[in-house]
Scaffold this active site. Structure first.
Site, PDB file in Angstrom:
ATOM      1  CE  LYS A 107      -4.162  -2.002   1.969  1.00 54.04           C
ATOM      2  NZ  LYS A 107      -3.789  -3.351   2.479  1.00 54.04           N
TER       3      LYS A 107
HETATM    4  C1  LIG Z   1      -4.588  -4.387   1.986  1.00 53.26           C
HETATM    5  C2  LIG Z   1      -3.932  -5.717   1.978  1.00 53.26           C
HETATM    6  C3  LIG Z   1      -4.417  -6.773   1.218  1.00 53.26           C
HETATM    7  C4  LIG Z   1      -5.693  -6.654   0.413  1.00 53.26           C
HETATM    8  O1  LIG Z   1      -5.580  -5.754  -0.650  1.00 53.26           O
HETATM    9  P1  LIG Z   1      -6.921  -5.172  -1.334  1.00 53.26           P
HETATM   10  O2  LIG Z   1      -6.435  -4.199  -2.336  1.00 53.26           O
HETATM   11  O3  LIG Z   1      -7.722  -4.543  -0.249  1.00 53.26           O
HETATM   12  O4  LIG Z   1      -7.620  -6.339  -1.933  1.00 53.26           O
HETATM   13  C5  LIG Z   1      -3.710  -7.958   1.212  1.00 53.26           C
HETATM   14  N1  LIG Z   1      -2.592  -8.113   1.948  1.00 53.26           N
HETATM   15  C6  LIG Z   1      -2.100  -7.128   2.706  1.00 53.26           C
HETATM   16  C7  LIG Z   1      -0.884  -7.368   3.513  1.00 53.26           C
HETATM   17  C8  LIG Z   1      -2.741  -5.904   2.744  1.00 53.26           C
HETATM   18  O5  LIG Z   1      -2.246  -4.928   3.508  1.00 53.26           O
END
Ligand SMILES: *Cc1c(COP(=O)(O)O)cnc(C)c1O
Length: 433
Positions: A107
């Site tokens: 993210k």
């Molecule tokens: C946010 C997240 C996900 C899921 O991603 P999305 O875009 O919400 O589907 C999976 N793994 C980790 C470690 C995350 O932080």
């Protein structure tokens, strides 16, 4: 480029409006009117480009006409000061390690990009009102967003997280920062946090009182940049002659990450198939099997960033693929895993291949294994977080004592500051007012 709402009841928006508002007036999600395609000759030369160059090519195609191209290049460069290496795990399975950014989560890419893009628009416009970012987190988003926006002028961030449901390491990544970051500890689940944020966006009093926006993957500037690393993964596999029949497997929660992959596919990136890996929060899996979408409260699992009972980006997937269950199910396969299966996979892969998976990546790996790739196919799962972010869980499962990277240790030195709140909207609203 204009952006329309998935609910089709709101006026078109330009990029600036879509980024600053996040959600359209009719509560739909913004979608670009056209999806620019990237020439296949350009894609073929990506194997000779750096990650920053690849990302710049994709970013210019999407955002280039709405802003000064040089500023966009600077934003891309500044966002991507780290690599997303492809690592071989076994046979024809590879891991795309997305955890080399500042908070060790994928993210970081979307959060940093969005912070810089918002700041560009705020400064360009000379807004004299502060923009307030509301973000609900099940763990990872909070850290990435808080750090992405830390110290960015003109922006204040409120992080809402479910009390006792995020790991201590995750928690300190946003509660110890201070400055323009405020943490709110909500007595409820992630879905409650998300509901509070959504309610705030449609509350008239609040919106008159302050400029609100979201840094969840409902924001186009958060989820779209995630398409950059699908191109990078392709380029890296192309270098070793393994990019012809690619199957991408994405551990999914709110489905922003996989939606970005679908955009890459629509832009012309040769991807053969997608897999959405879920934990026990399996509404999407169920949709693929039955054609019925049945959102429900989330349940807690080892892979807590995927504990989502009503994935926000489902609306985008429907819109992108003609609202057709048939088309969606043809392009995307689904798998779901219990905590026990997640633990078994982590042990098996660690003991057999010496590859350390975190609980989210474990869902991704196992889904590829269960999909049973053909010999000519290459499978690549997104390893979405560094295992040390889930140290307690990982150590308990593997009987290990994994090392905490220096970057994470830094966060743990800070003092935790957060405000406890209930899950009722009135209390939250009063706090913001
Ligand atoms: C946010 C997240 C996900 C899921 O991603 P999305 O875009 O919400 O589907 C999976 N793994 C980790 C470690 C995350 O932080």
């Amino acid at each position: 480029m204009k952006y329309y709402s998935t609910n089709k009841q709101a006026p078109l928006a330009n990029l600036e409006e879509a980024v600053i508002k996040s959600l359209a007036g009719d509560k739909g999600l913004y979608m670009p009117e056209q999806i620019p395609s990237i020439d296949k000759n350009v894609i073929a030369t990506m194997k000779n480009m750096s990650f920053q160059e690849i990302a710049d090519t994709v970013a210019q195609a999407f955002f280039g006409e709405d802003m000064d191209p040089q500023s966009l290049s600077d934003i891309v460069k500044d966002t991507l000061s780290f690599d997303v290496p492809v690592v071989h795990v076994n046979d024809n399975i590879y891991s795309l390690e997305l955890f080399h950014g500042p908070t060790l989560a994928f993210k970081d890419v979307g959060a940093r990009f969005m912070a810089r893009l918002s700041s560009y628009f705020i400064l360009r416009k000379g807004l004299n009102r502060e923009v307030n970012v509301l973000v609900a987190t099940s763990g990872d988003t909070g850290g990435a967003v808080a750090n992405g926006f830390l110290g960015v002028p003109g922006i204040h961030v409120f992080v809402l997280y479910p009390k006792g449901k995020v790991s201590p390491i995750q928690e300190c990544q946003f509660t110890t920062l201070g400055k323009n970051i405020t943490s709110l500890e909500i007595d409820g689940t992630f879905d409650d946090c998300q509901a509070l944020v959504k309610a705030a966006f449609v509350d008239d009093d609040l919106n008159k009182h302050m400029q609100l926006t979201s840094a969840n993957s409902i924001n186009v500037a958060r989820f779209l940049p995630q398409s950059f690393y699908y191109f990078s993964a392709y380029a890296q596999l192309d270098r070793i002659g393994r990019a012809d029949e690619l199957v991408f497997c994405v551990p999914s929660g709110n489905f922003g990450n996989i939606t970005a992959g679908l955009f890459a596919y629509k832009m012309g990136l040769p991807i053969k198939h997608f897999i959405a890996a879920n934990n026990q929060n399996d509404v999407f899996f169920e949709y693929l099997q039955t054609g019925k979408y049945n959102p429900r409260p989330s349940v807690e699992t080892y892979a807590n960033a995927m504990d989502v009972g009503n994935p926000s980006n489902f609306a985008r997937i429907l819109d992108l693929l003609a609202n057709s269950h048939k088309e969606i199910a043809a392009l995307i396969s689904g798998y779901r895993y219990t905590n026990e299966q997640i633990a078994d996979t982590m042990c098996y892969v660690y003991n057999t291949y010496k590859y350390l998976l975190d609980p989210h990546g474990a869902c991704g790996y196992q889904a590829l294994a269960d999909y049973q790739l053909k010999p000519e196919e290459t499978g690549i799962f997104l390893e979405t977080a560094h295992p040390a972010k889930f140290k307690e869980t990982v150590d308990r499962i593997l009987h290990s004592d994994i090392e905490i990277p220096a970057k994470l240790q830094e966060f743990m030195k800070g003092e935790k500051k957060s405000t406890p709140l209930g899950k009722d909207f009135e209390g939250f609203k009063a706090f913001l007012m």
